[in-house]
Design a protein around this motif. Sequence first.
Motif, PDB file in Angstrom:
ATOM      1  N   ALA A  34     150.355  10.072  17.519  1.00  0.00           N
ATOM      2  CA  ALA A  34     150.500  10.176  18.973  1.00  0.00           C
ATOM      3  C   ALA A  34     151.810   9.545  19.438  1.00  0.00           C
ATOM      4  CB  ALA A  34     149.315   9.499  19.662  1.00  0.00           C
ATOM      5  N   TYR A  35     152.158   8.416  18.838  1.00  0.00           N
ATOM      6  CA  TYR A  35     153.411   7.740  19.185  1.00  0.00           C
ATOM      7  C   TYR A  35     154.603   8.640  18.861  1.00  0.00           C
ATOM      8  CZ  TYR A  35     157.199   4.305  19.084  1.00  0.00           C
ATOM      9  OH  TYR A  35     158.374   3.627  19.301  1.00  0.00           O
ATOM     10  N   GLY A  36     154.603   9.238  17.686  1.00  0.00           N
ATOM     11  CA  GLY A  36     155.714  10.087  17.281  1.00  0.00           C
ATOM     12  C   GLY A  36     155.849  11.328  18.143  1.00  0.00           C
ATOM     13  N   VAL A  37     154.728  11.974  18.442  1.00  0.00           N
ATOM     14  CA  VAL A  37     154.757  13.182  19.276  1.00  0.00           C
ATOM     15  C   VAL A  37     155.224  12.848  20.681  1.00  0.00           C
ATOM     16  CG1 VAL A  37     153.321  14.957  20.351  1.00  0.00           C
ATOM     17  CG2 VAL A  37     153.009  14.402  17.930  1.00  0.00           C
ATOM     18  N   ARG A  38     154.683  11.775  21.249  1.00  0.00           N
ATOM     19  CA  ARG A  38     155.072  11.385  22.610  1.00  0.00           C
ATOM     20  C   ARG A  38     156.551  11.064  22.698  1.00  0.00           C
ATOM     21  NH1 ARG A  38     156.701   8.153  26.420  1.00  0.00           N
ATOM     22  NH2 ARG A  38     157.717   6.874  24.819  1.00  0.00           N
ATOM     23  N   LEU A  39     157.038  10.264  21.759  1.00  0.00           N
ATOM     24  CA  LEU A  39     158.439   9.847  21.802  1.00  0.00           C
ATOM     25  C   LEU A  39     159.384  11.029  21.635  1.00  0.00           C
ATOM     26  CD1 LEU A  39     160.500   7.554  21.955  1.00  0.00           C
ATOM     27  CD2 LEU A  39     160.278   7.303  19.476  1.00  0.00           C
ATOM     28  N   SER A  40     159.115  11.888  20.654  1.00  0.00           N
ATOM     29  CA  SER A  40     160.023  13.004  20.392  1.00  0.00           C
ATOM     30  C   SER A  40     160.042  13.993  21.547  1.00  0.00           C
ATOM     31  CB  SER A  40     159.634  13.708  19.082  1.00  0.00           C
ATOM     32  OG  SER A  40     158.301  14.180  19.133  1.00  0.00           O
ATOM     33  N   THR A  41     158.888  14.328  22.097  1.00  0.00           N
ATOM     34  CA  THR A  41     158.855  15.285  23.204  1.00  0.00           C
ATOM     35  C   THR A  41     159.488  14.695  24.459  1.00  0.00           C
ATOM     36  OG1 THR A  41     156.590  14.559  23.751  1.00  0.00           O
ATOM     37  CG2 THR A  41     156.826  16.509  22.353  1.00  0.00           C
ATOM     38  N   PHE A  42     159.275  13.400  24.698  1.00  0.00           N
ATOM     39  CA  PHE A  42     159.881  12.770  25.873  1.00  0.00           C
ATOM     40  C   PHE A  42     161.403  12.740  25.749  1.00  0.00           C
ATOM     41  CE2 PHE A  42     161.619   8.932  27.861  1.00  0.00           C
ATOM     42  CZ  PHE A  42     161.353   9.223  29.190  1.00  0.00           C
ATOM     43  N   MET A  43     161.910  12.394  24.574  1.00  0.00           N
ATOM     44  CA  MET A  43     163.358  12.320  24.390  1.00  0.00           C
ATOM     45  C   MET A  43     164.010  13.681  24.580  1.00  0.00           C
ATOM     46  SD  MET A  43     164.144   9.191  23.890  1.00  0.00           S
ATOM     47  CE  MET A  43     165.800   9.278  23.231  1.00  0.00           C
ATOM     48  N   ASN A  89     167.409  16.834  28.531  1.00  0.00           N
ATOM     49  CA  ASN A  89     167.702  18.030  29.320  1.00  0.00           C
ATOM     50  C   ASN A  89     167.731  17.767  30.816  1.00  0.00           C
ATOM     51  OD1 ASN A  89     167.845  19.706  27.032  1.00  0.00           O
ATOM     52  ND2 ASN A  89     165.620  19.993  27.011  1.00  0.00           N
ATOM     53  N   GLU A  90     167.459  16.511  31.218  1.00  0.00           N
ATOM     54  CA  GLU A  90     167.473  16.171  32.633  1.00  0.00           C
ATOM     55  C   GLU A  90     168.910  15.909  33.105  1.00  0.00           C
ATOM     56  OE1 GLU A  90     165.068  15.897  35.019  1.00  0.00           O
ATOM     57  OE2 GLU A  90     163.616  16.749  33.617  1.00  0.00           O
ATOM     58  N   GLU A  91     169.256  16.508  34.228  1.00  0.00           N
ATOM     59  CA  GLU A  91     170.613  16.357  34.754  1.00  0.00           C
ATOM     60  C   GLU A  91     170.924  14.917  35.128  1.00  0.00           C
ATOM     61  OE1 GLU A  91     173.358  18.168  38.406  1.00  0.00           O
ATOM     62  OE2 GLU A  91     171.417  19.081  37.914  1.00  0.00           O
ATOM     63  N   ARG A 122     164.277  12.431  38.820  1.00  0.00           N
ATOM     64  CA  ARG A 122     164.406  13.851  39.149  1.00  0.00           C
ATOM     65  C   ARG A 122     164.452  14.034  40.666  1.00  0.00           C
ATOM     66  NH1 ARG A 122     159.867  16.273  36.482  1.00  0.00           N
ATOM     67  NH2 ARG A 122     161.115  16.181  34.571  1.00  0.00           N
ATOM     68  N   ALA A 123     163.654  13.223  41.372  1.00  0.00           N
ATOM     69  CA  ALA A 123     163.607  13.336  42.829  1.00  0.00           C
ATOM     70  C   ALA A 123     164.817  12.675  43.490  1.00  0.00           C
ATOM     71  CB  ALA A 123     162.317  12.704  43.351  1.00  0.00           C
ATOM     72  N   ARG A 124     165.204  11.496  42.940  1.00  0.00           N
ATOM     73  CA  ARG A 124     166.337  10.748  43.522  1.00  0.00           C
ATOM     74  C   ARG A 124     167.196  10.219  42.373  1.00  0.00           C
ATOM     75  NH1 ARG A 124     164.264   6.208  47.324  1.00  0.00           N
ATOM     76  NH2 ARG A 124     166.478   6.197  47.939  1.00  0.00           N
ATOM     77  N   PRO A 125     168.124  11.029  41.883  1.00  0.00           N
ATOM     78  CA  PRO A 125     168.906  10.663  40.686  1.00  0.00           C
ATOM     79  C   PRO A 125     169.735   9.397  40.833  1.00  0.00           C
ATOM     80  CG  PRO A 125     169.123  13.005  41.181  1.00  0.00           C
ATOM     81  CD  PRO A 125     168.439  12.387  42.351  1.00  0.00           C
ATOM     82  N   THR A 126     170.146   9.057  42.054  1.00  0.00           N
ATOM     83  CA  THR A 126     171.035   7.907  42.244  1.00  0.00           C
ATOM     84  C   THR A 126     170.310   6.662  42.722  1.00  0.00           C
ATOM     85  OG1 THR A 126     171.535   8.609  44.518  1.00  0.00           O
ATOM     86  CG2 THR A 126     172.974   9.422  42.758  1.00  0.00           C
ATOM     87  N   ALA A 127     168.978   6.701  42.755  1.00  0.00           N
ATOM     88  CA  ALA A 127     168.208   5.553  43.255  1.00  0.00           C
ATOM     89  C   ALA A 127     167.355   4.953  42.140  1.00  0.00           C
ATOM     90  CB  ALA A 127     167.315   5.994  44.411  1.00  0.00           C
TER      91      ALA A 127
END
Length: 202
Positions: A11-20, A25-27, A111-116
């Motif tokens: 679970a740790y490995g799946v969570r970490l890899s998918t989150f990274m 891909n987040e701007e 995602r909602a407030r990139p600079t805050a």
Amino acid sequence: FGMACCGLYAAYGVRLSTFMVRRQNEESYAPRFDSLQLKSDMMGVAPKFAIVTGVSFAQALYALPLSVATSPRAASASRGLRLVGWAGVGIATVGLLLEHFADEQKLAGKRARPTAPVMDGLYAYCRHPNYLGEIMFHVGISCMGVSGTPIQVAACVFPTFFMAFTLQNAALRSDKEADHRYKSIEGYRAWAGSTPAILPVP
């Protein structure tokens, strides 16, 4: 017990890899990744080799508790040691969930407030709840190896202290960057001054 430990590691490995992958891909995280890539490109061969060697050694130690937990020695351990092992499973589970929800909250906030900065929810209790969850996870998995030999137990515990030290330094660096980046954000100074870094205690 061994299956529960295997499930936690998975679970740790799946969570970490998918989150990274999602975060990359987040701007809002693009400038940070560009900075890290630049630092990596400027690093010499010797420092890179040292980092790879250190990480490889640490990963080998991280796998040791699972090896002990799935060994015959764990099955024949005393009731007290088995209870410590199961307590470790519980602590690691809580830590994994805390880290997951903290990361997801910060991802949504950026995602909602990139600079805050993210200052509400879990972040109202400590500035780095994701780090707290990571430390709790490693404390938990170190307990899984409690039925090993004295040398194995010491080797299982060492990575936890290493991780706590690493994340403490990461929190200090992150706070310094945040103090500069968010100094003009309303409420930031009050939040940073009154909210603990990792442990949610006064």
